[in-house]
Design an enzyme around this catalytic site. Sequence first.
Site, PDB file in Angstrom:
ATOM      1  N   GLU A   1     -54.721 -43.733  -8.567  1.00 29.75           N
ATOM      2  CA  GLU A   1     -55.219 -42.389  -8.883  1.00 29.75           C
ATOM      3  C   GLU A   1     -54.138 -41.317  -8.722  1.00 29.75           C
ATOM      4  O   GLU A   1     -54.176 -40.293  -9.387  1.00 29.75           O
ATOM      5  CB  GLU A   1     -56.474 -42.025  -8.083  1.00 29.75           C
ATOM      6  CG  GLU A   1     -56.275 -41.731  -6.629  1.00 29.75           C
ATOM      7  CD  GLU A   1     -57.562 -41.318  -5.922  1.00 29.75           C
ATOM      8  OE1 GLU A   1     -58.395 -40.625  -6.505  1.00 29.75           O
ATOM      9  OE2 GLU A   1     -57.718 -41.701  -4.740  1.00 29.75           O
TER      10      GLU A   1
ATOM     11  N   LYS B   1     -55.538 -45.681  -4.140  1.00 30.46           N
ATOM     12  CA  LYS B   1     -54.683 -44.513  -3.884  1.00 30.46           C
ATOM     13  C   LYS B   1     -53.507 -44.507  -4.845  1.00 30.46           C
ATOM     14  O   LYS B   1     -53.174 -43.486  -5.426  1.00 30.46           O
ATOM     15  CB  LYS B   1     -54.149 -44.508  -2.438  1.00 30.46           C
ATOM     16  CG  LYS B   1     -55.099 -44.083  -1.354  1.00 30.46           C
ATOM     17  CD  LYS B   1     -55.418 -42.617  -1.297  1.00 30.46           C
ATOM     18  CE  LYS B   1     -56.644 -42.300  -2.082  1.00 30.46           C
ATOM     19  NZ  LYS B   1     -57.924 -42.608  -1.542  1.00 30.46           N
TER      20      LYS B   1
ATOM     21  N   CYS C   1     -67.019 -29.545 -11.854  1.00 28.82           N
ATOM     22  CA  CYS C   1     -67.234 -28.147 -12.224  1.00 28.82           C
ATOM     23  C   CYS C   1     -67.545 -27.308 -10.993  1.00 28.82           C
ATOM     24  O   CYS C   1     -68.364 -27.686 -10.158  1.00 28.82           O
ATOM     25  CB  CYS C   1     -68.352 -27.972 -13.237  1.00 28.82           C
ATOM     26  SG  CYS C   1     -68.079 -28.847 -14.760  1.00 28.82           S
TER      27      CYS C   1
ATOM     28  N   GLU D   1     -58.428 -50.118  -1.105  1.00 27.56           N
ATOM     29  CA  GLU D   1     -58.233 -48.674  -0.968  1.00 27.56           C
ATOM     30  C   GLU D   1     -56.772 -48.284  -1.267  1.00 27.56           C
ATOM     31  O   GLU D   1     -56.515 -47.279  -1.925  1.00 27.56           O
ATOM     32  CB  GLU D   1     -58.659 -48.237   0.442  1.00 27.56           C
ATOM     33  CG  GLU D   1     -58.252 -46.845   0.865  1.00 27.56           C
ATOM     34  CD  GLU D   1     -58.775 -45.710  -0.022  1.00 27.56           C
ATOM     35  OE1 GLU D   1     -59.596 -45.966  -0.918  1.00 27.56           O
ATOM     36  OE2 GLU D   1     -58.330 -44.571   0.169  1.00 27.56           O
TER      37      GLU D   1
ATOM     38  N   ARG E   1     -62.938 -29.171  -7.873  1.00 26.96           N
ATOM     39  CA  ARG E   1     -64.116 -29.754  -8.530  1.00 26.96           C
ATOM     40  C   ARG E   1     -63.878 -30.007 -10.019  1.00 26.96           C
ATOM     41  O   ARG E   1     -64.690 -30.665 -10.680  1.00 26.96           O
ATOM     42  CB  ARG E   1     -65.323 -28.832  -8.375  1.00 26.96           C
ATOM     43  CG  ARG E   1     -65.686 -28.548  -6.936  1.00 26.96           C
ATOM     44  CD  ARG E   1     -66.847 -27.605  -6.858  1.00 26.96           C
ATOM     45  NE  ARG E   1     -68.053 -28.232  -7.324  1.00 26.96           N
ATOM     46  CZ  ARG E   1     -68.886 -28.927  -6.567  1.00 26.96           C
ATOM     47  NH1 ARG E   1     -68.638 -29.062  -5.286  1.00 26.96           N
ATOM     48  NH2 ARG E   1     -69.971 -29.467  -7.060  1.00 26.96           N
TER      49      ARG E   1
ATOM     50  N   HIS F   1     -56.793 -68.143  -7.414  1.00 29.60           N
ATOM     51  CA  HIS F   1     -57.889 -68.218  -8.389  1.00 29.60           C
ATOM     52  C   HIS F   1     -57.653 -67.322  -9.603  1.00 29.60           C
ATOM     53  O   HIS F   1     -58.588 -67.032 -10.348  1.00 29.60           O
ATOM     54  CB  HIS F   1     -59.211 -67.863  -7.700  1.00 29.60           C
ATOM     55  CG  HIS F   1     -59.509 -68.763  -6.548  1.00 29.60           C
ATOM     56  ND1 HIS F   1     -59.930 -70.063  -6.713  1.00 29.60           N
ATOM     57  CD2 HIS F   1     -59.401 -68.580  -5.209  1.00 29.60           C
ATOM     58  CE1 HIS F   1     -60.084 -70.633  -5.536  1.00 29.60           C
ATOM     59  NE2 HIS F   1     -59.765 -69.745  -4.596  1.00 29.60           N
TER      60      HIS F   1
ATOM     61  N   TRP G   1     -64.748 -29.460 -15.445  1.00 32.50           N
ATOM     62  CA  TRP G   1     -64.327 -30.854 -15.603  1.00 32.50           C
ATOM     63  C   TRP G   1     -65.135 -31.374 -16.795  1.00 32.50           C
ATOM     64  O   TRP G   1     -66.348 -31.512 -16.716  1.00 32.50           O
ATOM     65  CB  TRP G   1     -64.647 -31.650 -14.338  1.00 32.50           C
ATOM     66  CG  TRP G   1     -64.094 -33.045 -14.365  1.00 32.50           C
ATOM     67  CD1 TRP G   1     -62.858 -33.453 -13.982  1.00 32.50           C
ATOM     68  CD2 TRP G   1     -64.771 -34.227 -14.814  1.00 32.50           C
ATOM     69  NE1 TRP G   1     -62.714 -34.796 -14.165  1.00 32.50           N
ATOM     70  CE2 TRP G   1     -63.867 -35.308 -14.668  1.00 32.50           C
ATOM     71  CE3 TRP G   1     -66.041 -34.480 -15.336  1.00 32.50           C
ATOM     72  CZ2 TRP G   1     -64.204 -36.614 -15.013  1.00 32.50           C
ATOM     73  CZ3 TRP G   1     -66.368 -35.789 -15.687  1.00 32.50           C
ATOM     74  CH2 TRP G   1     -65.448 -36.838 -15.517  1.00 32.50           C
TER      75      TRP G   1
ATOM     76  N   ASN H   1     -73.155 -26.750 -14.037  1.00 35.05           N
ATOM     77  CA  ASN H   1     -72.546 -27.974 -13.517  1.00 35.05           C
ATOM     78  C   ASN H   1     -73.590 -29.072 -13.668  1.00 35.05           C
ATOM     79  O   ASN H   1     -74.745 -28.876 -13.298  1.00 35.05           O
ATOM     80  CB  ASN H   1     -72.178 -27.763 -12.035  1.00 35.05           C
ATOM     81  CG  ASN H   1     -71.627 -29.021 -11.400  1.00 35.05           C
ATOM     82  OD1 ASN H   1     -71.062 -29.879 -12.077  1.00 35.05           O
ATOM     83  ND2 ASN H   1     -71.797 -29.141 -10.096  1.00 35.05           N
ATOM     84  N   GLY H   2     -73.198 -30.211 -14.227  1.00 35.39           N
ATOM     85  CA  GLY H   2     -74.172 -31.300 -14.408  1.00 35.39           C
ATOM     86  C   GLY H   2     -74.247 -31.684 -15.875  1.00 35.39           C
ATOM     87  O   GLY H   2     -73.342 -31.390 -16.657  1.00 35.39           O
TER      88      GLY H   2
ATOM     89  N   LYS I   1     -62.775 -33.714  -7.534  1.00 39.51           N
ATOM     90  CA  LYS I   1     -63.029 -34.088  -6.148  1.00 39.51           C
ATOM     91  C   LYS I   1     -64.466 -34.535  -5.930  1.00 39.51           C
ATOM     92  O   LYS I   1     -64.740 -35.502  -5.244  1.00 39.51           O
ATOM     93  CB  LYS I   1     -62.699 -32.889  -5.248  1.00 39.51           C
ATOM     94  CG  LYS I   1     -62.920 -33.127  -3.764  1.00 39.51           C
ATOM     95  CD  LYS I   1     -61.877 -34.062  -3.228  1.00 39.51           C
ATOM     96  CE  LYS I   1     -62.009 -34.323  -1.738  1.00 39.51           C
ATOM     97  NZ  LYS I   1     -61.310 -35.544  -1.361  1.00 39.51           N
TER      98      LYS I   1
END
Length: 607
Positions: free
Chosen positions: A488, A485, A2, A481, A27, A504, A74, A100-101, A602
């Site tokens: 997402e 990438k 947000c 990583e 955001r 395994h 968001w 926000n929160g 983000k």
Amino acid sequence: MCGIIGYVGPEQAQNFILDGLATLEYRGYDSTGLVVINDDGAKLVRSVGRVSSVRDELAGKPLIGKLGIGHTRWATHGAPLERNAHPHTDSDKQFYVVHNGIVENFQDIKTMLEAQSVTFKSDTDTEVIPQLLAYNYKKLGDVKEAFLKTIRSLKGAYSVVMVTPLSPDTMYAARLSSPLVIGIGDKENFIASDPTPIMEHTKKVIFLNDYEAAVITAESCEIIHIKKGKLAKRIPEELEYDPEQALLGDHPNFMIKEVYEAPQTVRSALLGRLRVEQKLIKLGGLELVEEQLRYIDRIIIVSCGTSFYASLVGEYLIEEIAGIPVEVQQASEFKYRVEPLNRSTMVIAVSQSGETADTLAALEKVAGYGVLRLGVVNAVGSSIARLTDAGVYCHAGSEQSVASTKAFIAQVTVLALIALYLSDGNTPLYEEMINELDKLPAKIEAILKLEPAIKKLAKKYSHHRDFLYIGRRYMYPVALEGALKLKELSYIHAEGYAGGEMKHGPLAMIDENFPTMALALDGELFEKTMSNIQEIKARGGPVIAICNDPAKLKDLADDVIKIPKTIEQLQPLLAAIPLQLFAYHCALALGRNVDRPRNLAKSVTVE
Ligand code: M6R
């Protein structure tokens, strides 16, 4: 998550709000809204979707008023629907709130208000704030007192900004564990979730601290300690700003712009710190705590997502180079874990935004233990940067694409510097690493030239539903990583594994439809990675290999990406780049929005 924005001054608020919201869209981008106050009252516009849809809606019929707030959402509580978009208001439409929160005790407040016949219109936790404010105002008859009383009732994490026609020249704001920065202008003031939208108007800013509220008019900014109810004396600080950073230039999107900034990112992270001639590492941020650093015998690194994978590289580096035991923990787990900590333990928080709620909470958890808290943070002046005792900034500049790329490069570079600094030169790798660090930008530039070839590979492979990434030692975190990438950005299922783990379990998944990205760079474990590739090929799995010498993979890998050589300890800084480009081009081939992947934001400022 947000984005919050607000303006009070002589100009029309809508212009700053819409431009600011576009900057803050990273955001959250489920829905957008704003309210502007004028002598006739409040004008509210909310819409599902991006800022551009609200901008289109207002074209030719702007909201008139010199005080206003806006929000880009968001979703946490309630689906992305118009009724759940911010600003939220009370039943009498007097108080307008952006938030926000998460208000953790919203159900208790809601139940109390419903018992007073208040009817709620949204599915959000936020709506309890204006409704409670209206309830308190009826009792107290004073906007500021009602605002402070309301804020004191909230539990959880919040940054809140409120405006009301009852006080048509004032913004009210408050913060707990969620960022808010006030821009102090000339007869105008601004507020936002981060300084970016403010900085082209003023560089004088006040970062609100936890439990601080602000009463802001065009000419004044009063900061009040929420718990003590007393005025807090805060002096604005000057921020440095490069407006070019926020612009796309000739690039089609921020992600590719930021990938191409990697060489400069490494240079900036090394600038003034890596003294090649003197064979010296100078980290001014750590000199303040040099004495304490001597007694550190255990390091815990806390972080999330890409920062977590950069931290894993840091673990390998610090252990090998400085000889100090390190463990990396996901901040979301660390904060709930019970474990012994003492004064000789150091906690390092690694974060691009410096606002990640879990990482902040992890730092807060250790506050009472007397441990040294360091930050490896990109966003200057962010909450983590201010909460830590000392730290080293990444200096990667603003990263706007949701997928973190150059921040990973900067974090690993800084962690390599920290490892060398902590080693005090007592490692056989010291000189070689210093020399190699200096050569990295040119090597990254060479890798970026491979983009057309990587794009072709992405086209060839992007129809696959699954992908495996494997690597050993320094390449293991890079495999993790790389898989992050890909998933997402392209929504292709991808998993990262240490090569040694294949037998395994993961080997069972391999068939002709399940390709593997093998990180097969020269080094101690090259032969072992080759064995992994053999085993995958024996089961029909297609293999793309990132390697230094394609001849060694002849007749084995289906496709190869050759990158320049460096020492193993620094290979992550090179190998990450083709993986970023591969994920980027797979995403484009599948028509994804690379800067704004679905369901993500983000800056993850809620738990
Ligand atoms: O701002 P931070 O570095 O603390 O953020 C941590 C993660 O949320 C972030 O790296 C996330 O995983 C990115 N979307 C990865 O590209």
